[in-house]
Design a protein around this motif. Structure first.
Motif, PDB file in Angstrom:
ATOM      1  N   PRO A  10       0.835  -1.200   0.000  1.00  0.00           N
ATOM      2  CA  PRO A  10       0.000   0.000   0.000  1.00  0.00           C
ATOM      3  C   PRO A  10       0.871   1.251   0.000  1.00  0.00           C
ATOM      4  CG  PRO A  10       0.081  -0.931   2.197  1.00  0.00           C
ATOM      5  CD  PRO A  10       0.824  -1.897   1.303  1.00  0.00           C
ATOM      6  N   ASN A  11       0.251   2.414   0.193  1.00  0.00           N
ATOM      7  CA  ASN A  11       0.951   3.698   0.067  1.00  0.00           C
ATOM      8  C   ASN A  11       1.777   4.040   1.310  1.00  0.00           C
ATOM      9  OD1 ASN A  11      -0.470   3.822  -2.305  1.00  0.00           O
ATOM     10  ND2 ASN A  11      -1.439   5.782  -1.899  1.00  0.00           N
ATOM     11  N   GLU A  14       1.810  -8.652   4.729  1.00  0.00           N
ATOM     12  CA  GLU A  14       0.350  -8.773   4.764  1.00  0.00           C
ATOM     13  C   GLU A  14      -0.267  -7.398   4.669  1.00  0.00           C
ATOM     14  OE1 GLU A  14      -3.151 -10.725   7.625  1.00  0.00           O
ATOM     15  OE2 GLU A  14      -1.040 -10.870   8.168  1.00  0.00           O
ATOM     16  N   PHE A  15      -1.314  -7.273   3.879  1.00  0.00           N
ATOM     17  CA  PHE A  15      -2.142  -6.083   3.850  1.00  0.00           C
ATOM     18  C   PHE A  15      -3.488  -6.489   3.277  1.00  0.00           C
ATOM     19  CE2 PHE A  15      -3.942  -2.305   1.796  1.00  0.00           C
ATOM     20  CZ  PHE A  15      -4.025  -1.475   2.898  1.00  0.00           C
ATOM     21  N   ARG A  16      -4.446  -6.686   4.152  1.00  0.00           N
ATOM     22  CA  ARG A  16      -5.794  -7.125   3.771  1.00  0.00           C
ATOM     23  C   ARG A  16      -5.795  -8.504   3.113  1.00  0.00           C
ATOM     24  NH1 ARG A  16      -8.121  -1.327   1.362  1.00  0.00           N
ATOM     25  NH2 ARG A  16      -8.046  -0.205   3.344  1.00  0.00           N
ATOM     26  N   SER A  17      -4.649  -9.134   3.021  1.00  0.00           N
ATOM     27  CA  SER A  17      -4.535 -10.506   2.528  1.00  0.00           C
ATOM     28  C   SER A  17      -3.150 -11.008   2.919  1.00  0.00           C
ATOM     29  CB  SER A  17      -4.733 -10.595   1.011  1.00  0.00           C
ATOM     30  OG  SER A  17      -3.684  -9.932   0.338  1.00  0.00           O
ATOM     31  N   PRO A  18      -2.942 -12.312   2.972  1.00  0.00           N
ATOM     32  CA  PRO A  18      -1.630 -12.867   3.341  1.00  0.00           C
ATOM     33  C   PRO A  18      -0.669 -12.840   2.159  1.00  0.00           C
ATOM     34  CG  PRO A  18      -3.181 -14.645   2.957  1.00  0.00           C
ATOM     35  CD  PRO A  18      -3.970 -13.364   2.806  1.00  0.00           C
ATOM     36  N   MET A  19      -0.069 -11.703   1.891  1.00  0.00           N
ATOM     37  CA  MET A  19       0.706 -11.496   0.671  1.00  0.00           C
ATOM     38  C   MET A  19       1.948 -12.375   0.625  1.00  0.00           C
ATOM     39  SD  MET A  19      -0.018  -7.405   0.669  1.00  0.00           S
ATOM     40  CE  MET A  19       0.957  -6.879  -0.725  1.00  0.00           C
ATOM     41  N   ALA A  20       2.610 -12.546   1.761  1.00  0.00           N
ATOM     42  CA  ALA A  20       3.780 -13.422   1.782  1.00  0.00           C
ATOM     43  C   ALA A  20       3.392 -14.852   1.418  1.00  0.00           C
ATOM     44  CB  ALA A  20       4.435 -13.386   3.161  1.00  0.00           C
ATOM     45  N   THR A  21       2.244 -15.302   1.897  1.00  0.00           N
ATOM     46  CA  THR A  21       1.761 -16.644   1.575  1.00  0.00           C
ATOM     47  C   THR A  21       1.439 -16.756   0.093  1.00  0.00           C
ATOM     48  OG1 THR A  21       0.843 -16.886   3.800  1.00  0.00           O
ATOM     49  CG2 THR A  21      -0.009 -18.366   2.097  1.00  0.00           C
ATOM     50  N   TYR A  22       0.806 -15.726  -0.443  1.00  0.00           N
ATOM     51  CA  TYR A  22       0.479 -15.731  -1.872  1.00  0.00           C
ATOM     52  C   TYR A  22       1.748 -15.839  -2.708  1.00  0.00           C
ATOM     53  CZ  TYR A  22      -4.372 -14.258  -0.937  1.00  0.00           C
ATOM     54  OH  TYR A  22      -5.674 -14.200  -0.524  1.00  0.00           O
ATOM     55  N   LEU A  23       2.783 -15.103  -2.305  1.00  0.00           N
ATOM     56  CA  LEU A  23       4.032 -15.161  -3.047  1.00  0.00           C
ATOM     57  C   LEU A  23       4.611 -16.567  -3.041  1.00  0.00           C
ATOM     58  CD1 LEU A  23       6.405 -13.905  -4.570  1.00  0.00           C
ATOM     59  CD2 LEU A  23       7.392 -13.294  -2.341  1.00  0.00           C
ATOM     60  N   GLU A  24       4.586 -17.204  -1.895  1.00  0.00           N
ATOM     61  CA  GLU A  24       5.133 -18.557  -1.804  1.00  0.00           C
ATOM     62  C   GLU A  24       4.376 -19.528  -2.698  1.00  0.00           C
ATOM     63  OE1 GLU A  24       7.954 -19.724  -0.433  1.00  0.00           O
ATOM     64  OE2 GLU A  24       8.288 -17.561  -0.268  1.00  0.00           O
ATOM     65  N   GLU A  25       3.076 -19.291  -2.869  1.00  0.00           N
ATOM     66  CA  GLU A  25       2.265 -20.176  -3.703  1.00  0.00           C
ATOM     67  C   GLU A  25       2.708 -20.159  -5.163  1.00  0.00           C
ATOM     68  OE1 GLU A  25      -1.942 -19.642  -3.383  1.00  0.00           O
ATOM     69  OE2 GLU A  25      -1.893 -19.499  -1.186  1.00  0.00           O
ATOM     70  N   VAL A  26       3.258 -19.035  -5.615  1.00  0.00           N
ATOM     71  CA  VAL A  26       3.600 -18.905  -7.042  1.00  0.00           C
ATOM     72  C   VAL A  26       5.101 -18.768  -7.284  1.00  0.00           C
ATOM     73  CG1 VAL A  26       1.355 -17.881  -7.570  1.00  0.00           C
ATOM     74  CG2 VAL A  26       3.282 -16.387  -7.022  1.00  0.00           C
ATOM     75  N   ARG A  27       5.900 -18.759  -6.231  1.00  0.00           N
ATOM     76  CA  ARG A  27       7.335 -18.503  -6.372  1.00  0.00           C
ATOM     77  C   ARG A  27       7.998 -19.500  -7.332  1.00  0.00           C
ATOM     78  NH1 ARG A  27      11.483 -16.030  -3.116  1.00  0.00           N
ATOM     79  NH2 ARG A  27      13.218 -15.767  -4.588  1.00  0.00           N
ATOM     80  N   ALA A  28       7.590 -20.744  -7.290  1.00  0.00           N
ATOM     81  CA  ALA A  28       8.209 -21.753  -8.155  1.00  0.00           C
ATOM     82  C   ALA A  28       7.963 -21.482  -9.634  1.00  0.00           C
ATOM     83  CB  ALA A  28       7.691 -23.139  -7.786  1.00  0.00           C
ATOM     84  N   ASP A  29       6.941 -20.687  -9.940  1.00  0.00           N
ATOM     85  CA  ASP A  29       6.620 -20.379 -11.338  1.00  0.00           C
ATOM     86  C   ASP A  29       7.241 -19.066 -11.793  1.00  0.00           C
ATOM     87  OD1 ASP A  29       4.982 -22.663 -11.567  1.00  0.00           O
ATOM     88  OD2 ASP A  29       3.347 -21.601 -10.553  1.00  0.00           O
ATOM     89  N   LEU A  30       8.185 -18.525 -11.014  1.00  0.00           N
ATOM     90  CA  LEU A  30       8.795 -17.242 -11.325  1.00  0.00           C
ATOM     91  C   LEU A  30      10.320 -17.401 -11.388  1.00  0.00           C
ATOM     92  CD1 LEU A  30       6.634 -15.093  -8.883  1.00  0.00           C
ATOM     93  CD2 LEU A  30       6.409 -15.172 -11.376  1.00  0.00           C
TER      94      LEU A  30
END
Length: 530
Positions: free
Chosen positions: A83-84, A131-147
């Motif tokens: 966020p800002n 985290e900001f209104r969602s578990p952003m670190a968790t989201y990143l881990e979910e897709v890290r292997a595809d990056l």
């Protein structure tokens, strides 16, 4: 200037395009006004709001830039997902100083959206909050292997550690005005977003022209609730304020009560917000109790601004409202109203094109300018146009023609003075029984009803007419209830019969893009399911 004879505005070259960069404008501000207040943290707790002078902001930005040079090569892409927060601003300048390209990422994204932007941009680095209104670190881990391109991840919670890693003797590279400063992803209302490559020259000059037209100066205080991942936030806001040596107050995330409190506490002189934000602030219970007397100017844009909303703000608050028109691909502003324009021009037009910007209203078939007052596609050309869409040659060719004109896809008209009016999107035009209908005209009519807070008009398939008009309505809190028949009569008194909506839907809220635009394709899908 002589009166126009066709819908073509030659670029006003009386103000120069400067050979500036994102990092360079901060260095100049720190040289000229080192002790001026540059940045105020716009968080919810007044006791924890940090501040930076221009000298302090440059100090932190250069230290962050030196830390970046140990991790990345000039020209690499580095994404920001937050966020800002003030660190966002510091990092924007640091990336500019280090010759790196900023990739903006919406903090509301879910894993698949995050994966798309990071993958499509080829981002080598990512700065984020956990985290900001969602578990952003968790989201990143979910897709890290595809990056596979993503090799560096830094959490803003470790920001000081990141700064401390800088080599004080590191040399920062030379950065040129033609270098790509940002890859900004479009709203994506009809599919995957495209990444517009914006260069330093376009972003800095566009923001400087914007600041000059709204009267920003060193004594000004700009409260900015526009998200930093949007060109209005990190372009007009950040880069407009720094070139005026003004105080910038980025609001951590839009909340009407917080924005109103910041305006009062920080003695704001300027406030910019999209129409939905203005409507929410005007409706908020604390609106009447806040001292907003320091405000000198309101700015609105991002989606069509109803004339009645401009009048409501101006009559209720006693200061002029400047409306703007822009697109991400144009860094972003194409035109805007001047505060000194006549009240009707402020309410009904989008003002004159920005300096150094050619504009034509083109026939969609021939590409030639249409007659004055006629509808056509708004096209712009000049220093402000993007380099192209990242990794999308076909998309670039479809948007920017061989003569350098960017085709906005917006229906517009131009009068003999050069003042512009937007009538909607080409793809939003409704064709009912062979008649062309432009939703904005109907939306303006319905919005003028005192019980209506927001309205969106779409076309829906019909076996007889091909398409008919449907209107989605959100009623104003506390207003008198309004029926379909009353709204139908309201429209019939003001519009031709074929423009009057055949279907009416009442909603509690609208689906919005991250930048506050109503997602009409979702409204159409909702009707299709009924």
């Amino acid at each position: 200037m002589e009166p126009l004879t066709t819908s073509y505005w030659p670029a006003d070259t009386s103000e120069p395009v400067l050979e500036t960069t994102v990092g360079g404008v901060l260095r100049e501000a720190a040289r000229v006004a080192p002790d001026a207040l540059a940045l105020v943290e716009g968080g919810p707790d007044p006791s924890k709001r940090r501040t930076w002078t221009y000298a302090e902001l440059l100090r932190d930005a250069e230290q962050a830039a030196r830390a970046l040079t140990a991790r990345f090569e000039p020209g690499e892409k580095v994404a920001v997902w937050a966020p800002n927060i003030p660190e966002w601003v510091v990092l924007e300048f640091a990336l500019g100083l280090a010759g790196l390209t900023l990739v903006t990422v919406n903090p509301a994204y879910r894993p698949s959206e995050l994966q798309y932007v990071l993958s499509q941009s080829g981002a080598a680095g990512l700065f984020l909050v956990p985290e900001f209104r969602s578990p952003m670190a968790t989201y990143l881990e979910e897709v890290r292997a595809d990056l596979p391109d993503l090799r560096e991840v830094v959490f803003f919670t470790d920001w000081q550690e990141f700064l401390d890693s800088a080599d004080p003797d590191a040399t920062l590279p030379e950065v040129g005005p033609d270098d790509v400063a940002q890859v900004q992803y479009t709203s994506g209302t009809t599919g995957f977003p495209k990444g517009a490559e914006l260069h330093h020259r376009g972003l800095t000059n566009n923001a400087r022209f914007y600041g000059a037209r709204i009267g920003l100066r060193q004594e000004s205080v700009l409260v900015n609730p526009m998200p930093m991942f949007h060109t209005a936030g990190c372009g007009m806001g950040v880069l407009g304020a720094v070139q005026a040596r003004a105080t910038h107050v980025p609001v951590v995330a839009f909340d009407p009560a917080l924005v109103l409190e910041l305006v009062e506490t920080c003695a704001a002189t300027h406030l910019g917000a999209v129409p939905t934000m203005w409507i929410t602030m005007l409706e908020h219970p604390s609106f009447g109790s806040r001292d907003l007397s320091t405000l000198q100017l309101g700015v609105s844009g991002g989606s069509p601004v109803p004339a009645e909303l401009v009048r409501r703000i101006e009559s209720g608050l006693g200061f002029p409202v400047t409306t703007v028109f822009g697109t991400t691909e144009c860094s972003p502003l194409v035109s805007m109203v001047s505060p000194s324009d006549a009240p009707e021009d402020r309410a009904l037009t989008l003002g004159l094109p920005m300096p150094q910007t050619e504009v034509k209203i083109a026939d969609p078939v021939s590409g030639e300018p249409v007659a004055l007052g006629s509808l056509g596609e708004l096209c712009a050309r000049g220093y402000l146009v993007m380099r192209g869409y990242h990794r999308d040659a076909d998309g670039t060719a479809a948007a920017v023609d061989d003569d350098g004109w960017y085709h906005t896809g917006d229906l517009a008209s131009m009068d003999g003075r050069g003042y512009l009016r937007i009538e909607g999107r080409l793809k939003d035009m409704i064709i009912r029984g062979g008649e062309n209908i432009y939703p904005k005209e109907i939306e303006d009519c319905v919005f003028s009803h005192p019980s209506v807070a927001e309205v969106a008009v779409v076309g829906v398939p019909d076996e007889t007419w091909g398409e008919v008009v449907a209107a989605f309505i959100r009623t104003a809190p506390g207003a008198e209830p309004v029926s379909e028949s009353e709204l139908r009569s309201w429209c019939r008194d003001r519009l031709a019969a074929y423009k009057t909506p055949a279907r009416w839907e009442f909603v509690d809220a609208f689906p919005l893009t991250p930048s506050g635009k109503i997602q009409k394709y979702l409204l159409k899908a909702q009707l299709a399911r009924q």
